[in-house]
Design an enzyme around this catalytic site. Structure first.
Site, PDB file in Angstrom:
ATOM      1  N   TRP A 126       0.770  -1.227   0.087  1.00 16.68           N
ATOM      2  CA  TRP A 126      -0.091  -0.088  -0.009  1.00 16.68           C
ATOM      3  C   TRP A 126       0.886   1.150  -0.051  1.00 16.68           C
ATOM      4  O   TRP A 126       0.403   2.300  -0.062  1.00 16.68           O
ATOM      5  CB  TRP A 126      -0.783  -0.053   1.270  1.00 16.68           C
ATOM      6  CG  TRP A 126      -0.259  -0.088   2.505  1.00 16.68           C
ATOM      7  CD1 TRP A 126       0.216  -1.171   3.181  1.00 16.68           C
ATOM      8  CD2 TRP A 126       0.032   1.119   3.220  1.00 16.68           C
ATOM      9  NE1 TRP A 126       0.561  -0.820   4.331  1.00 16.68           N
ATOM     10  CE2 TRP A 126       0.484   0.502   4.413  1.00 16.68           C
ATOM     11  CE3 TRP A 126       0.112   2.286   3.274  1.00 16.68           C
ATOM     12  CZ2 TRP A 126       1.059   1.375   5.543  1.00 16.68           C
ATOM     13  CZ3 TRP A 126       0.310   3.080   4.330  1.00 16.68           C
ATOM     14  CH2 TRP A 126       0.945   2.706   5.463  1.00 16.68           C
ATOM     15  N   ASN A 127       2.213   1.215  -0.014  1.00 18.47           N
ATOM     16  CA  ASN A 127       2.855   2.404   0.432  1.00 18.47           C
ATOM     17  C   ASN A 127       3.274   3.133  -1.193  1.00 18.47           C
ATOM     18  O   ASN A 127       3.129   4.404  -1.342  1.00 18.47           O
ATOM     19  CB  ASN A 127       4.322   2.136   0.997  1.00 18.47           C
ATOM     20  CG  ASN A 127       4.981   1.192   0.206  1.00 18.47           C
ATOM     21  OD1 ASN A 127       4.605   0.387  -0.551  1.00 18.47           O
ATOM     22  ND2 ASN A 127       6.245   1.181   0.644  1.00 18.47           N
ATOM     23  N   LYS A 168      -3.463  -8.836  -7.001  1.00 13.69           N
ATOM     24  CA  LYS A 168      -3.958  -8.756  -5.797  1.00 13.69           C
ATOM     25  C   LYS A 168      -3.386  -7.410  -4.968  1.00 13.69           C
ATOM     26  O   LYS A 168      -2.251  -7.331  -4.659  1.00 13.69           O
ATOM     27  CB  LYS A 168      -3.720  -9.856  -4.698  1.00 13.69           C
ATOM     28  CG  LYS A 168      -4.769 -10.113  -3.656  1.00 13.69           C
ATOM     29  CD  LYS A 168      -3.871  -9.364  -2.501  1.00 13.69           C
ATOM     30  CE  LYS A 168      -4.699  -9.659  -1.184  1.00 13.69           C
ATOM     31  NZ  LYS A 168      -4.078  -8.724   0.074  1.00 13.69           N
ATOM     32  N   GLY A 194       6.098  -7.009   0.346  1.00 14.56           N
ATOM     33  CA  GLY A 194       5.446  -6.800   1.723  1.00 14.56           C
ATOM     34  C   GLY A 194       6.233  -7.074   2.913  1.00 14.56           C
ATOM     35  O   GLY A 194       7.515  -7.266   2.770  1.00 14.56           O
ATOM     36  N   SER A 195       5.646  -7.782   3.925  1.00 10.70           N
ATOM     37  CA  SER A 195       6.293  -8.025   5.111  1.00 10.70           C
ATOM     38  C   SER A 195       6.930  -9.298   4.763  1.00 10.70           C
ATOM     39  O   SER A 195       6.688 -10.148   4.181  1.00 10.70           O
ATOM     40  CB  SER A 195       5.257  -8.240   6.426  1.00 10.70           C
ATOM     41  OG  SER A 195       4.322  -9.236   6.024  1.00 10.70           O
ATOM     42  N   GLU A 220      10.246  -9.151  -2.211  1.00  5.84           N
ATOM     43  CA  GLU A 220      10.821  -7.885  -1.790  1.00  5.84           C
ATOM     44  C   GLU A 220      10.328  -7.691  -0.309  1.00  5.84           C
ATOM     45  O   GLU A 220       9.162  -7.459  -0.370  1.00  5.84           O
ATOM     46  CB  GLU A 220      10.621  -6.591  -2.763  1.00  5.84           C
ATOM     47  CG  GLU A 220      11.564  -5.604  -2.362  1.00  5.84           C
ATOM     48  CD  GLU A 220      10.745  -4.066  -2.784  1.00  5.84           C
ATOM     49  OE1 GLU A 220      11.241  -3.337  -2.233  1.00  5.84           O
ATOM     50  OE2 GLU A 220      10.032  -3.988  -3.728  1.00  5.84           O
ATOM     51  N   LEU A 221      11.035  -7.681   0.599  1.00  2.00           N
ATOM     52  CA  LEU A 221      10.658  -7.837   1.930  1.00  2.00           C
ATOM     53  C   LEU A 221      11.080  -6.621   2.928  1.00  2.00           C
ATOM     54  O   LEU A 221      11.182  -6.655   3.887  1.00  2.00           O
ATOM     55  CB  LEU A 221      10.930  -9.183   2.615  1.00  2.00           C
ATOM     56  CG  LEU A 221      10.433 -10.189   1.884  1.00  2.00           C
ATOM     57  CD1 LEU A 221      10.632 -11.686   2.639  1.00  2.00           C
ATOM     58  CD2 LEU A 221       8.727 -10.275   1.511  1.00  2.00           C
ATOM     59  N   CYS A 262      10.274   1.090   1.968  1.00  2.00           N
ATOM     60  CA  CYS A 262      11.453   0.044   2.274  1.00  2.00           C
ATOM     61  C   CYS A 262      12.756   0.715   2.361  1.00  2.00           C
ATOM     62  O   CYS A 262      13.419   0.010   3.297  1.00  2.00           O
ATOM     63  CB  CYS A 262      11.184  -1.050   1.175  1.00  2.00           C
ATOM     64  SG  CYS A 262      11.673  -0.601  -0.425  1.00  2.00           S
TER      65      CYS A 262
END
Length: 286
Positions: A139-140, A163, A215-216, A237-238, A271
């Protein structure tokens, strides 16, 4: 007493400036997910054989539409996730550049690359479309993250199941509409308001050839496990814990300004934000 509202649906616009839920969206049904998978696969069987000139022309129209709808698109994400409007406009401009980059460069990027074979003979690296791909996006940067995943894959001939983050449903629908208005083949890009369980089923589906998640670590662990169990290609990508270093002789006013921007740009949600600020002893107190 807090006046913040709680959404009854996972996919909802919760305006951080007002603390109010402004709009909610229904989660996709299992029947709709099954239909999306069938449409994406059917589109791939045609899109993969389309002319590269047609695919790049579509990407160029997408870029033009982002440019035309710049202010409205920026307003959407500011309301959804709270970034300043000036930075939302910057994100839309960056996305426009990404689609134009692949529209201009894809023919060259997709050329075969000949390899120097020591033992003799001929070998090349060839880029070929694989099939439907699932993107799970954060969402960023709702537009940017989708663009850097979708643009090269659509140029190559893959199709996209997207998604979005639950916090960004309106911008997700706006992106899907842009592809439709640009003339993209029906089914080549499909937005899905899917649950985690539905995402697991999508990854496991034999027609889906890979998944990309930003995401996380928790989400990445779950997606990697499902992808590995089903032998699917996966890109994760975390995030990170990036340092901002203040070393040696330095303009402290500039350092403070840059450190603040590095930590708080994009409402602090990036990030590569400056999550650790490391200062040498002689500058620490100042």
């Amino acid at each position: 007493m807090s006046t913040a509202q709680t959404a009854t649906s996972e996919f909802a616009v919760f305006n951080p400036a007002t603390g109010k839920v402004e709009k909610e969206f229904r989660q996709a049904s299992d029947v709709e997910i099954a239909d999306a998978l069938a449409r994406s696969h059917a589109a791939f069987t045609s899109w993969r054989y389309s002319q590269i000139e047609d695919r790049t022309a579509m990407l160029r129209r997408v870029a033009d539409l982002y440019e035309e709808r710049r202010n409205d698109l920026a307003t959407l994400v500011t309301r959804e996730m709270g970034k300043p409007i000036s930075q939302a406009l910057m994100e839309v401009d960056l996305v426009t550049t990404i689609y134009r980059f692949y529209a201009d460069r894809a023919p060259g990027l997709l050329q075969d690359e000949e390899l120097d074979v020591v033992a003799g003979g001929t070998a090349v690296i060839r880029k070929e479309a694989m099939g439907p791909l699932l993107g799970i996006m954060p969402w960023n940067f709702p537009y940017y993250q989708v663009a850097r995943f979708s643009a090269p894959n659509l140029a190559l001939g893959n199709t996209i199941l997207l998604k979005p983050a639950p916090q960004c449903p309106e911008s997700a629908l706006a992106m899907e509409q842009i592809f439709a208005d640009a003339g993209l083949l029906d089914g080549a890009y499909i937005n899905l308001f899917a649950s985690n369980d539905q995402v697991a089923d999508i990854i496991a589906d034999s027609r889906v050839q890979g998944v990309s998640l930003t995401g996380s670590e928790r989400a990445g662990t779950a997606v990697a496990e499902i992808a590995g169990r089903n032998l699917k290609k996966v890109v994760l990508e975390l995030g990170g814990s990036d340092p901002f270093l203040v070393l040696g002789p330095v303009d402290l006013d500039r350092a403070v300004n840059d450190a603040s921007m590095g930590r708080f740009f994009n409402a602090g949600q990036a990030c590569n934000a400056a999550k650790r600020i490391i200062v040498t002893e002689e500058h620490y107190d100042a």
